[in-house]
Design a protein around this motif. Sequence first.
Motif, PDB file in Angstrom:
ATOM      1  N   SER A   1       0.828  -1.212   0.000  1.00  0.00           N
ATOM      2  CA  SER A   1       0.000   0.000   0.000  1.00  0.00           C
ATOM      3  C   SER A   1       0.863   1.264   0.000  1.00  0.00           C
ATOM      4  O   SER A   1       0.496   2.266  -0.614  1.00  0.00           O
ATOM      5  CB  SER A   1      -0.926  -0.003   1.213  1.00  0.00           C
ATOM      6  OG  SER A   1      -0.190  -0.053   2.426  1.00  0.00           O
TER       7      SER A   1
ATOM      8  N   ASP B   1      -7.343  -1.818  -6.528  1.00  0.00           N
ATOM      9  CA  ASP B   1      -8.320  -2.218  -5.519  1.00  0.00           C
ATOM     10  C   ASP B   1      -8.159  -3.713  -5.218  1.00  0.00           C
ATOM     11  O   ASP B   1      -7.329  -4.399  -5.805  1.00  0.00           O
ATOM     12  CB  ASP B   1      -9.753  -1.899  -5.982  1.00  0.00           C
ATOM     13  CG  ASP B   1     -10.069  -2.464  -7.353  1.00  0.00           C
ATOM     14  OD1 ASP B   1      -9.754  -3.658  -7.577  1.00  0.00           O
ATOM     15  OD2 ASP B   1     -10.617  -1.744  -8.203  1.00  0.00           O
ATOM     16  N   TRP B   2      -8.973  -4.183  -4.299  1.00  0.00           N
ATOM     17  CA  TRP B   2      -8.849  -5.575  -3.850  1.00  0.00           C
ATOM     18  C   TRP B   2      -9.229  -6.547  -4.952  1.00  0.00           C
ATOM     19  O   TRP B   2      -8.710  -7.656  -5.022  1.00  0.00           O
ATOM     20  CB  TRP B   2      -9.699  -5.787  -2.602  1.00  0.00           C
ATOM     21  CG  TRP B   2      -9.148  -6.807  -1.651  1.00  0.00           C
ATOM     22  CD1 TRP B   2      -7.831  -7.021  -1.363  1.00  0.00           C
ATOM     23  CD2 TRP B   2      -9.876  -7.748  -0.863  1.00  0.00           C
ATOM     24  NE1 TRP B   2      -7.696  -8.027  -0.432  1.00  0.00           N
ATOM     25  CE2 TRP B   2      -8.946  -8.496  -0.108  1.00  0.00           C
ATOM     26  CE3 TRP B   2     -11.228  -8.026  -0.708  1.00  0.00           C
ATOM     27  CZ2 TRP B   2      -9.324  -9.496   0.767  1.00  0.00           C
ATOM     28  CZ3 TRP B   2     -11.604  -9.006   0.178  1.00  0.00           C
ATOM     29  CH2 TRP B   2     -10.657  -9.738   0.899  1.00  0.00           C
TER      30      TRP B   2
ATOM     31  N   SER C   1     -13.838   2.392  -4.421  1.00  0.00           N
ATOM     32  CA  SER C   1     -12.577   1.661  -4.500  1.00  0.00           C
ATOM     33  C   SER C   1     -12.505   0.528  -3.487  1.00  0.00           C
ATOM     34  O   SER C   1     -11.470  -0.123  -3.369  1.00  0.00           O
ATOM     35  CB  SER C   1     -11.400   2.620  -4.284  1.00  0.00           C
ATOM     36  OG  SER C   1     -11.488   3.248  -3.019  1.00  0.00           O
TER      37      SER C   1
ATOM     38  N   PHE D   1      -6.809   1.385   0.239  1.00  0.00           N
ATOM     39  CA  PHE D   1      -7.309   1.437  -1.131  1.00  0.00           C
ATOM     40  C   PHE D   1      -7.864   2.813  -1.479  1.00  0.00           C
ATOM     41  O   PHE D   1      -8.705   2.945  -2.367  1.00  0.00           O
ATOM     42  CB  PHE D   1      -8.382   0.372  -1.353  1.00  0.00           C
ATOM     43  CG  PHE D   1      -7.860  -1.030  -1.272  1.00  0.00           C
ATOM     44  CD1 PHE D   1      -6.884  -1.466  -2.136  1.00  0.00           C
ATOM     45  CD2 PHE D   1      -8.322  -1.907  -0.305  1.00  0.00           C
ATOM     46  CE1 PHE D   1      -6.388  -2.760  -2.051  1.00  0.00           C
ATOM     47  CE2 PHE D   1      -7.836  -3.191  -0.208  1.00  0.00           C
ATOM     48  CZ  PHE D   1      -6.862  -3.621  -1.086  1.00  0.00           C
TER      49      PHE D   1
END
Length: 509
Positions: free
Chosen positions: A105, A116-117, A312, A336
């Motif tokens: 991050s 994003d995830w 996001s 994020f």
Amino acid sequence: MRILTCVSTAQPICLTKQIASSGEGAVWQTDRSGYLAKLYHSVDAERIEKLKVMVAHPPKDPNAHLNHVSLAWPQELLKDRHGSILGFLMPAIAGAKELLDVYSSKRRQQLKLEVDWKFLHTTALNIASIIEAIHAEGYILGDIKPQNILVNNRALPSIIDTDSFQVYHPSTSQVYRCLVGSEGFTPVELLGKDFRTTNQTEVHDSFRLAVIIHLLLFGDKPFKGKWIGAGDSPDPNELLRRGFWSYAPNSLIRPGPFTIPLEIVHPEIQRCFLRCFNEGHTNPSVRPTAREWRKALSVAVEHLTVCGKVDSHYYSMIYGKCYWCDRKLHNGLDIFAFPTPKIQPASALQRTPPPRQVSPATFPQPVVSPTSVVTQPRKVSSSKFAHHSAGFAPFFTQPRKVSSSKFPQRSVPTVPLKTRVLLAWTTGTGLATGGIVWLIRTFLGDASATFKDWVLYYPPEVIRFPFIRIPPEKLLNVIQPVQWVSGGVGAFIMGFMIGFVVISMRWRR
């Protein structure tokens, strides 16, 4: 400028610029578009034989149909004018970043990458697909580490340094071993072993793949945490040797305050991690294979949904809520959060159309052999991730809601809206009707006398109509109703307009 020759085609290759160097060799740009050359400082016979096998038996690229290079695989052997083999020609990987820049991050914020995830899930899925294709051809990666994996803005990874793979000769059954390894990615059964004399298998790659996936989904290695035992925490290799991770039975490390919990991922992903790091610690054969990881990640991606508050944020529908919003609320951290563009002066702003609404990205599964690959749709954004205008999927944070209590309150009438509308409409219509009737009576006087005199004294030629011929004595009976009908229509129109104005002025207040 140095010129070499391809062994199989005898075509010349010109080395134009050196772009990287290590203790093993150097990487050069070439005059052939899309290709690089790797030259070794010293080449032995075993390495040359290994490269010949790799050139003759390349694995299938699961992303070839997407015009993407998944493997920087040796394409041609290169020799000098004396016939000595110095290295090989391989495809170049352009417009990509190291895996560290994607899963960290802090690195994402520094580089202003919009990740994003769901992007991280898709990247993990595609890495598993590539490794599955490599294993299908009998190759073992051996040295898997973030520096050897590049990712582009479509979540498509590329594996480099492929000449370090363990290679099996299909004709002679000779094994050309992988001679290097990386700390934190070496399974417990290989710790302290001599790679020059050890044949590796898929179960060893399975452990390394699990660590890579853990890095992507949780941002850190699994064998780290808050030490609860006596004394100082052992080094990561000792924790790995003892099988201590946050979810191992009788483990002496626990999740830290900022550790992302295992339960937020899909249950299939949870089971794979537990199999690999718990059961697989003592029984490596039960570790999930690359194919099992691919299937589990495919299911996990299908169950991801976007948060209703922050675009996001993605979370698993099985988990049931947005963990990232809760984390931001309690810890003040949002890993994020996309970078916010700088606000320009009003005079410098250009008029641009509003951004096109983009639905949450979906990832089709193309049918390819031996594996299927998921790609992130190409979207335009301000991301600096790629070397071209296509960036990560753009997401826009919803504007902050402001309570109405911050503004002065005005007293409003309690008369229902329907009543107000009816009163305004009736008043306007009545006023208009009365005005029209008054105008008719004032300016025309008695309609009967007026039209009678006009009919009797006006020349007959004037009262002849194109399609209707009406006798002069009956014209009065025709025009009188028309006069009153037109007056009624005019009254209705004027009443409608006045009522509309009254209602509009009322609502604006």
